[in-house]
Design a protein around this motif. Sequence first.
Motif, PDB file in Angstrom:
ATOM      1  N   MET A   1      11.190   1.430  -7.885  1.00 26.38           N
ATOM      2  CA  MET A   1       9.846   1.990  -8.070  1.00 26.38           C
ATOM      3  C   MET A   1       9.158   2.106  -6.713  1.00 26.38           C
ATOM      4  SD  MET A   1       6.700   0.613 -10.471  1.00 26.38           S
ATOM      5  CE  MET A   1       7.745   0.583 -11.927  1.00 26.38           C
ATOM      6  N   GLU A   2       8.465   3.221  -6.493  1.00 28.94           N
ATOM      7  CA  GLU A   2       7.750   3.432  -5.245  1.00 28.94           C
ATOM      8  C   GLU A   2       6.649   2.378  -5.072  1.00 28.94           C
ATOM      9  OE1 GLU A   2       8.197   5.587  -2.812  1.00 28.94           O
ATOM     10  OE2 GLU A   2       9.922   6.561  -3.759  1.00 28.94           O
ATOM     11  N   VAL A   3       6.414   1.992  -3.801  1.00 32.33           N
ATOM     12  CA  VAL A   3       5.415   0.963  -3.547  1.00 32.33           C
ATOM     13  C   VAL A   3       4.036   1.414  -4.014  1.00 32.33           C
ATOM     14  CG1 VAL A   3       4.982   1.758  -1.185  1.00 32.33           C
ATOM     15  CG2 VAL A   3       4.487  -0.606  -1.810  1.00 32.33           C
ATOM     16  N   SER A   4       3.745   2.713  -3.895  1.00 34.58           N
ATOM     17  CA  SER A   4       2.441   3.224  -4.343  1.00 34.58           C
ATOM     18  C   SER A   4       2.250   3.015  -5.840  1.00 34.58           C
ATOM     19  CB  SER A   4       2.297   4.705  -3.990  1.00 34.58           C
ATOM     20  OG  SER A   4       3.313   5.466  -4.615  1.00 34.58           O
ATOM     21  N   GLN A   5       3.332   3.151  -6.617  1.00 36.64           N
ATOM     22  CA  GLN A   5       3.246   2.959  -8.069  1.00 36.64           C
ATOM     23  C   GLN A   5       3.030   1.492  -8.415  1.00 36.64           C
ATOM     24  OE1 GLN A   5       3.233   5.375 -10.619  1.00 36.64           O
ATOM     25  NE2 GLN A   5       2.511   3.540 -11.678  1.00 36.64           N
ATOM     26  N   VAL A   6       3.701   0.591  -7.680  1.00 33.07           N
ATOM     27  CA  VAL A   6       3.521  -0.844  -7.919  1.00 33.07           C
ATOM     28  C   VAL A   6       2.080  -1.249  -7.615  1.00 33.07           C
ATOM     29  CG1 VAL A   6       4.309  -3.157  -7.333  1.00 33.07           C
ATOM     30  CG2 VAL A   6       5.942  -1.276  -7.375  1.00 33.07           C
ATOM     31  N   VAL A   7       1.552  -0.746  -6.507  1.00 36.24           N
ATOM     32  CA  VAL A   7       0.167  -1.049  -6.155  1.00 36.24           C
ATOM     33  C   VAL A   7      -0.786  -0.478  -7.194  1.00 36.24           C
ATOM     34  CG1 VAL A   7      -1.657  -0.625  -4.461  1.00 36.24           C
ATOM     35  CG2 VAL A   7       0.638  -1.235  -3.686  1.00 36.24           C
ATOM     36  N   ASP A   8      -0.515   0.729  -7.660  1.00 39.10           N
ATOM     37  CA  ASP A   8      -1.351   1.339  -8.695  1.00 39.10           C
ATOM     38  C   ASP A   8      -1.331   0.501  -9.969  1.00 39.10           C
ATOM     39  OD1 ASP A   8      -2.822   4.014  -9.474  1.00 39.10           O
ATOM     40  OD2 ASP A   8      -1.476   3.557 -11.145  1.00 39.10           O
ATOM     41  N   ARG A  54       5.799  -4.960   1.835  1.00 40.44           N
ATOM     42  CA  ARG A  54       5.623  -3.510   1.718  1.00 40.44           C
ATOM     43  C   ARG A  54       4.319  -3.165   1.012  1.00 40.44           C
ATOM     44  NH1 ARG A  54      11.854  -2.151  -0.170  1.00 40.44           N
ATOM     45  NH2 ARG A  54      12.776  -2.103   1.930  1.00 40.44           N
ATOM     46  N   MET A  55       4.005  -3.914  -0.045  1.00 43.73           N
ATOM     47  CA  MET A  55       2.749  -3.662  -0.751  1.00 43.73           C
ATOM     48  C   MET A  55       1.549  -3.946   0.139  1.00 43.73           C
ATOM     49  SD  MET A  55       3.531  -5.246  -4.554  1.00 43.73           S
ATOM     50  CE  MET A  55       1.894  -4.809  -5.169  1.00 43.73           C
ATOM     51  N   MET A  56       1.583  -5.063   0.857  1.00 43.72           N
ATOM     52  CA  MET A  56       0.481  -5.419   1.742  1.00 43.72           C
ATOM     53  C   MET A  56       0.324  -4.393   2.858  1.00 43.72           C
ATOM     54  SD  MET A  56       1.319  -9.506   1.826  1.00 43.72           S
ATOM     55  CE  MET A  56       0.121  -9.940   3.083  1.00 43.72           C
ATOM     56  N   ASN A  57       1.434  -3.972   3.453  1.00 37.31           N
ATOM     57  CA  ASN A  57       1.364  -2.980   4.527  1.00 37.31           C
ATOM     58  C   ASN A  57       0.838  -1.648   4.023  1.00 37.31           C
ATOM     59  OD1 ASN A  57       2.228  -4.653   6.564  1.00 37.31           O
ATOM     60  ND2 ASN A  57       4.357  -3.956   6.515  1.00 37.31           N
ATOM     61  N   TYR A  58       1.200  -1.288   2.791  1.00 36.27           N
ATOM     62  CA  TYR A  58       0.700  -0.040   2.208  1.00 36.27           C
ATOM     63  C   TYR A  58      -0.825  -0.103   2.066  1.00 36.27           C
ATOM     64  CZ  TYR A  58       0.080   3.720  -1.222  1.00 36.27           C
ATOM     65  OH  TYR A  58      -0.333   4.852  -1.880  1.00 36.27           O
ATOM     66  N   CYS A  59      -1.321  -1.223   1.563  1.00 40.17           N
ATOM     67  CA  CYS A  59      -2.771  -1.398   1.410  1.00 40.17           C
ATOM     68  C   CYS A  59      -3.461  -1.450   2.782  1.00 40.17           C
ATOM     69  CB  CYS A  59      -3.071  -2.666   0.623  1.00 40.17           C
ATOM     70  SG  CYS A  59      -2.535  -2.620  -1.113  1.00 40.17           S
ATOM     71  N   LYS A  60      -2.866  -2.170   3.720  1.00 38.94           N
ATOM     72  CA  LYS A  60      -3.453  -2.274   5.063  1.00 38.94           C
ATOM     73  C   LYS A  60      -3.500  -0.913   5.754  1.00 38.94           C
ATOM     74  CE  LYS A  60      -2.280  -5.687   7.730  1.00 38.94           C
ATOM     75  NZ  LYS A  60      -1.428  -6.661   8.459  1.00 38.94           N
ATOM     76  N   TYR A  61      -2.473  -0.110   5.563  1.00 38.28           N
ATOM     77  CA  TYR A  61      -2.440   1.232   6.159  1.00 38.28           C
ATOM     78  C   TYR A  61      -3.592   2.083   5.617  1.00 38.28           C
ATOM     79  CZ  TYR A  61      -0.976   6.077   6.834  1.00 38.28           C
ATOM     80  OH  TYR A  61      -0.955   7.419   7.145  1.00 38.28           O
ATOM     81  N   LEU A  62      -3.772   2.057   4.292  1.00 36.48           N
ATOM     82  CA  LEU A  62      -4.851   2.835   3.684  1.00 36.48           C
ATOM     83  C   LEU A  62      -6.221   2.329   4.108  1.00 36.48           C
ATOM     84  CD1 LEU A  62      -3.481   3.275   0.042  1.00 36.48           C
ATOM     85  CD2 LEU A  62      -3.447   4.949   1.898  1.00 36.48           C
ATOM     86  N   ALA A  63      -6.296   1.027   4.439  1.00 29.26           N
ATOM     87  CA  ALA A  63      -7.573   0.426   4.830  1.00 29.26           C
ATOM     88  C   ALA A  63      -7.790   0.462   6.334  1.00 29.26           C
ATOM     89  CB  ALA A  63      -7.631  -1.014   4.333  1.00 29.26           C
ATOM     90  N   ASP A  64      -6.924   1.167   7.061  1.00 29.75           N
ATOM     91  CA  ASP A  64      -7.043   1.331   8.508  1.00 29.75           C
ATOM     92  C   ASP A  64      -6.989  -0.014   9.244  1.00 29.75           C
ATOM     93  OD1 ASP A  64      -7.209   2.928  10.775  1.00 29.75           O
ATOM     94  OD2 ASP A  64      -9.393   2.811  10.876  1.00 29.75           O
ATOM     95  N   MET A  65      -6.074  -0.873   8.815  1.00 29.93           N
ATOM     96  CA  MET A  65      -5.859  -2.153   9.463  1.00 29.93           C
ATOM     97  C   MET A  65      -4.570  -2.093  10.291  1.00 29.93           C
ATOM     98  SD  MET A  65      -6.825  -4.398   6.060  1.00 29.93           S
ATOM     99  CE  MET A  65      -6.685  -6.047   6.750  1.00 29.93           C
TER     100      MET A  65
END
Length: 323
Positions: A1-8, A54-65
């Motif tokens: 499953m794509e990381v974006s889907q897991v985060v969603d 991967r989930m944390m990095n995906y969120c951090k990327y979207l949050a400009d961290m």
Amino acid sequence: MEVSQVVDDLFRAAIKHRASDIYFLPAENGYQIKIRNYNGITLWTQMDHLKARRMMNYCKYLADMILSEQRRPQLGAMQWQLDDAKFALRLSSVGNFNDHESLVIRIIYSLERTRDPFFNKAPIQLITKMTQKRGLIVFSGPTGAGKTTTIYRLVNELAENELVMTIEDPIEIEEAAFLQLQVNREAGMDYSDLIKVGLRHRPDVFIIGEIRDRLTAQAAINAALSGHLVYTTVHAQDPLGVIRRLTHLGVSDEYLNQALTAVAYQRLIPTVSGNPKALLVVHELEALTAKNTYDWEEWQRELKQARTKGVVSDETVKKFWEG
């Protein structure tokens, strides 16, 4: 499953359960992801280090961290689209003593999406009446008790004809009708600093997220004494504890008598239907200072009435009997 889907899926589950915070916490063999709501903190899932990373990095990327920074504290913000709704998220990360990063995501709900019905509307009516006196109205209760939601609902009725300014850390509810300021200590904007700046805007109503120190306590008292209506929160075990906490923070009895209008204590109580309701008690200063200990009499009367009506269970009454 794509990381974006897991985060969603994670955000969808958190919002469904009215979560205030999502935690990524390092554990012995990977990560635990937990959700906080009115019932406390529950485990959503456990996963291996790589998947959580991967989930944390995906969120951090979207949050400009900064993705490569996993030790020093960082703050970030992002928007998340969920079906037809958009939610504001505030992120905070820091590494532990082993340099394993943890991440906390605060979910900010718009006021129209907050639903915290009350067991009894009489306390709300009493506070509304007390606002005519102006002064300081303090809410206490644990994290996730719906205190900020109640304050926003009370003040929202005033926003059309008066200037409302909020100072929070972080902003918990987005409300376009209010002028909302957020604490930023790195930029030298703490609670007390923003209150001083805010006074220059001459607001009619202040919402101060929390009184944590002497400077903020004094600034809130000064704002109330200068004719503003001030809503704030203070961490205390019971309403009487609010008075003791303010005194401990250097507020004199004289200033308390002049500035403090009311103390409220609130918690979200699980009901047999599965939808929580807010239980609220309100006291004037004189009624509290006449007691050596807080007796919870009014609170317990409300719980018993709710049990008699079949709204809450015996177990719930026992659990929340003393706040």
